[in-house]
Design a protein around this motif. Structure first.
Motif, PDB file in Angstrom:
ATOM      1  N   UNK A 138       0.824  -1.207   0.000  1.00 58.52           N
ATOM      2  CA  UNK A 138       0.000   0.000   0.000  1.00 58.52           C
ATOM      3  C   UNK A 138       0.859   1.258   0.000  1.00 58.52           C
ATOM      4  N   UNK A 139       2.060   1.175   0.596  1.00 59.70           N
ATOM      5  CA  UNK A 139       2.962   2.324   0.526  1.00 59.70           C
ATOM      6  C   UNK A 139       3.487   2.518  -0.894  1.00 59.70           C
ATOM      7  N   UNK A 140       3.652   1.436  -1.634  1.00 51.47           N
ATOM      8  CA  UNK A 140       4.109   1.529  -3.018  1.00 51.47           C
ATOM      9  C   UNK A 140       3.006   2.038  -3.944  1.00 51.47           C
ATOM     10  N   UNK A 141       1.757   1.731  -3.607  1.00 53.69           N
ATOM     11  CA  UNK A 141       0.636   2.044  -4.495  1.00 53.69           C
ATOM     12  C   UNK A 141      -0.221   3.201  -3.998  1.00 53.69           C
ATOM     13  N   UNK A 142       0.267   3.950  -3.012  1.00 49.73           N
ATOM     14  CA  UNK A 142      -0.575   4.964  -2.362  1.00 49.73           C
ATOM     15  C   UNK A 142      -1.037   6.081  -3.311  1.00 49.73           C
ATOM     16  N   UNK A 151      -3.736  -1.397  -7.851  1.00 54.53           N
ATOM     17  CA  UNK A 151      -3.376  -0.929  -6.514  1.00 54.53           C
ATOM     18  C   UNK A 151      -4.191  -1.550  -5.393  1.00 54.53           C
ATOM     19  N   UNK A 152      -5.458  -1.861  -5.635  1.00 54.05           N
ATOM     20  CA  UNK A 152      -6.358  -2.336  -4.571  1.00 54.05           C
ATOM     21  C   UNK A 152      -6.677  -3.823  -4.725  1.00 54.05           C
ATOM     22  N   UNK A 153      -6.938  -4.255  -5.938  1.00 57.76           N
ATOM     23  CA  UNK A 153      -7.336  -5.643  -6.165  1.00 57.76           C
ATOM     24  C   UNK A 153      -6.256  -6.640  -5.744  1.00 57.76           C
ATOM     25  N   UNK A 154      -4.966  -6.448  -6.084  1.00 58.91           N
ATOM     26  CA  UNK A 154      -3.945  -7.438  -5.664  1.00 58.91           C
ATOM     27  C   UNK A 154      -3.874  -7.646  -4.156  1.00 58.91           C
ATOM     28  N   UNK A 155      -3.777  -6.581  -3.317  1.00 62.19           N
ATOM     29  CA  UNK A 155      -3.778  -6.846  -1.870  1.00 62.19           C
ATOM     30  C   UNK A 155      -5.089  -7.433  -1.383  1.00 62.19           C
ATOM     31  N   UNK A 156      -6.212  -7.047  -2.019  1.00 63.30           N
ATOM     32  CA  UNK A 156      -7.502  -7.606  -1.627  1.00 63.30           C
ATOM     33  C   UNK A 156      -7.541  -9.113  -1.876  1.00 63.30           C
ATOM     34  N   UNK A 157      -6.915  -9.564  -2.958  1.00 63.38           N
ATOM     35  CA  UNK A 157      -6.866 -10.998  -3.269  1.00 63.38           C
ATOM     36  C   UNK A 157      -6.060 -11.744  -2.212  1.00 63.38           C
ATOM     37  N   UNK A 158      -4.925 -11.165  -1.783  1.00 65.64           N
ATOM     38  CA  UNK A 158      -4.114 -11.803  -0.743  1.00 65.64           C
ATOM     39  C   UNK A 158      -4.897 -11.890   0.560  1.00 65.64           C
ATOM     40  N   UNK A 159      -5.584 -10.810   0.922  1.00 61.96           N
ATOM     41  CA  UNK A 159      -6.421 -10.816   2.137  1.00 61.96           C
ATOM     42  C   UNK A 159      -7.468 -11.919   2.047  1.00 61.96           C
ATOM     43  N   UNK A 191      -7.502   4.420   0.923  1.00 61.97           N
ATOM     44  CA  UNK A 191      -8.352   3.852  -0.132  1.00 61.97           C
ATOM     45  C   UNK A 191      -9.732   4.508  -0.067  1.00 61.97           C
ATOM     46  N   UNK A 192     -10.266   4.978  -1.189  1.00 53.44           N
ATOM     47  CA  UNK A 192     -11.566   5.664  -1.185  1.00 53.44           C
ATOM     48  C   UNK A 192     -12.685   4.817  -0.563  1.00 53.44           C
ATOM     49  N   UNK A 193     -13.568   5.477   0.161  1.00 49.63           N
ATOM     50  CA  UNK A 193     -14.649   4.807   0.887  1.00 49.63           C
ATOM     51  C   UNK A 193     -15.551   4.004  -0.042  1.00 49.63           C
ATOM     52  N   UNK A 194     -15.708   4.447  -1.263  1.00 53.42           N
ATOM     53  CA  UNK A 194     -16.641   3.756  -2.164  1.00 53.42           C
ATOM     54  C   UNK A 194     -16.261   2.297  -2.373  1.00 53.42           C
ATOM     55  N   UNK A 195     -14.968   1.985  -2.319  1.00 50.85           N
ATOM     56  CA  UNK A 195     -14.540   0.600  -2.505  1.00 50.85           C
ATOM     57  C   UNK A 195     -14.945  -0.270  -1.308  1.00 50.85           C
ATOM     58  N   UNK A 196     -14.969   0.331  -0.114  1.00 50.82           N
ATOM     59  CA  UNK A 196     -15.440  -0.404   1.056  1.00 50.82           C
ATOM     60  C   UNK A 196     -16.933  -0.685   0.933  1.00 50.82           C
ATOM     61  N   UNK A 197     -17.675   0.276   0.401  1.00 48.54           N
ATOM     62  CA  UNK A 197     -19.116   0.080   0.206  1.00 48.54           C
ATOM     63  C   UNK A 197     -19.375  -1.040  -0.801  1.00 48.54           C
ATOM     64  N   UNK A 198     -18.597  -1.078  -1.882  1.00 51.09           N
ATOM     65  CA  UNK A 198     -18.729  -2.165  -2.856  1.00 51.09           C
ATOM     66  C   UNK A 198     -18.481  -3.517  -2.176  1.00 51.09           C
ATOM     67  N   UNK A 199     -17.440  -3.548  -1.356  1.00 45.13           N
ATOM     68  CA  UNK A 199     -17.094  -4.796  -0.673  1.00 45.13           C
ATOM     69  C   UNK A 199     -18.216  -5.241   0.266  1.00 45.13           C
ATOM     70  N   UNK A 309       8.292   8.046   6.838  1.00 47.22           N
ATOM     71  CA  UNK A 309       8.053   7.009   5.840  1.00 47.22           C
ATOM     72  C   UNK A 309       6.623   6.498   5.927  1.00 47.22           C
ATOM     73  N   UNK A 310       5.929   6.529   4.790  1.00 42.46           N
ATOM     74  CA  UNK A 310       4.566   5.995   4.740  1.00 42.46           C
ATOM     75  C   UNK A 310       4.555   4.516   5.083  1.00 42.46           C
ATOM     76  N   UNK A 311       5.555   3.783   4.643  1.00 44.15           N
ATOM     77  CA  UNK A 311       5.666   2.351   4.929  1.00 44.15           C
ATOM     78  C   UNK A 311       5.786   2.106   6.430  1.00 44.15           C
TER      79      UNK A 311
END
Length: 378
Positions: A138-142, A151-159, A191-199, A309-311
């Motif tokens: 997320x620090x790399x894709x912020x 930026x969002x889908x790859x970490x979401x898949x790991x989760x 991460x924008x709130x709208x993506x949490x609403x979709x989830x 550092x964001x990381x």
């Protein structure tokens, strides 16, 4: 002295890391004392040795302290190169829980593996891996959250993979816990709130189906809503836990003087150790432990939020959130505020894997607190 590199900021950083280290030490010490108090009867009953659970936990905490020390010294930038290997290793360990002869089933759950006579719970390791991975990615894709597929889908898949494998182990609570860790880190990353609403729209019906398709989960929910419905069955543990806590009164019965650990309260040495603590130390003791956890959390959050550092900020926030959320969930369960989850109490509950990972996360926080330059920029 200034010419030799002595600056006030470095002293401040050192004091921060020392204060967090001492808080961890005090919490470990108090946890071990009350683990022994809560477990010596059961240890004697099962193994003919009142020190069995205490010795096991003490050894694991020593190993965890070694891990914490190593982690507090390493360069996180170099460790990120091994992240793909770390994720694959964790997935492999989670899969091994289903392999006969390696995976161990207990009370219908396949949460443990035994290799070379040593048992381990891979879902605990998943907490550490998920925090480290999400902090890095997320620090790399912020700056690319407007491109969710990269930026969002790859970490979401790991989760999702981690949570799904843990769910298949029949560990619904830890699977949801991993989702909470992921959601928290995505949120603080911006991460924008709208993506949490979709989830939520997609995931909530699925989670409800998973919840209500297992009888024991439904019974836990019913017991939570009405503990008196089955006082000798599913409601027994919660009601006894609350009785133990209430009998502690203001000052408690004294260390070792509690009654409910003598076969009255199931899992008194594990998920319900805080009930024994409250019985023996009373309301004042509970306030003291709350103060210790609160100071620890505030110090860790303060250290994290001040990182350049964001990381490092993400890593600190994720580590302390993982520990604090477990504390809140466990105490809420034993107090009857939440359904039984099986989430251990950090530093207190018997469980080697939990102790190792908790101390490893503390090592991350101490490392961050010692960073004189606020970490490395990504």
């Amino acid at each position: 002295m200034l010419a030799r590199g002595f600056v006030p900021e470095e002293i401040h950083k050192t004091k921060q890391s020392h204060s967090i280290g001492w808080l961890v030490f005090v919490l470990c010490f108090v946890g071990l004392v009350f683990l022994f108090s809560a477990s010596y009867y059961r240890s004697e009953l099962l193994f003919g040795n009142p020190y069995y659970f205490f010795k096991q936990q003490f050894i694991r905490m020593i190993i965890g302290a070694v891990f914490a020390f190593i982690i507090s010294k390493v360069n996180f930038e170099s460790l990120t190169r091994f992240l793909p290997l770390l994720i694959l290793l964790n997935i492999l360990l989670l899969i091994l829980t289903f392999i006969p002869g390696i995976g161990v089933s207990f009370w219908g759950a396949n949460r443990w593996i035994i290799i070379a006579g040593i048992s381990f719970q891979p879902s605990e390791f998943a907490k550490f891996t998920l925090v480290f991975y999400l902090a890095y990615i997320l620090s790399k894709k912020k700056d690319a959250f407007d491109e969710p597929f990269t930026s969002i889908i790859p970490p979401a898949i790991v989760i999702f993979i981690f949570s799904f494998l843990v769910y298949l182990q029949n560990d619904f609570s830890t699977a949801i816990f991993l989702l909470f860790i992921g959601a928290f880190m995505l949120f603080i990353a911006g991460v924008p709130i709208r993506y949490f609403l979709y989830f939520i729209v997609v995931a909530l019906p699925l989670l409800l189906i998973l919840l209500f398709t297992k009888e024991h989960r439904v019974l836990r929910l019913i017991t939570f809503l009405d503990p008196s419905r089955d006082p000798d069955g599913t409601g027994y543990q919660i009601q006894v836990s609350m009785r133990a806590m209430s009998e502690g009164g203001l000052w408690g019965k004294g260390i070792g003087a509690g009654d409910f650990k003598f076969g009255i309260l199931p899992e008194a040495h594990s998920d319900f150790v805080f009930s024994i603590f409250a019985e023996e130390m009373g309301f004042v003791g509970v306030l003291v432990v709350f103060a210790l956890f609160s100071i620890f959390a505030v110090r860790a959050f303060s250290v994290s939020i001040n990182q350049e550092s964001f990381f490092y900020r993400m890593l600190g926030f994720g580590s302390i959130f993982t520990i604090v959320l477990q504390v809140l969930l466990n105490i809420s369960v034993v107090s009857g505020l939440l359904p039984t989850t099986g989430i251990p109490l950090p530093f207190f509950s018997a469980g080697g894997s939990s102790a190792l990972i908790t101390l490893a996360l503390c090592g991350l926080i101490i490392n961050i607190s010692k960073s004189s330059e606020g970490g490395w920029n990504v």
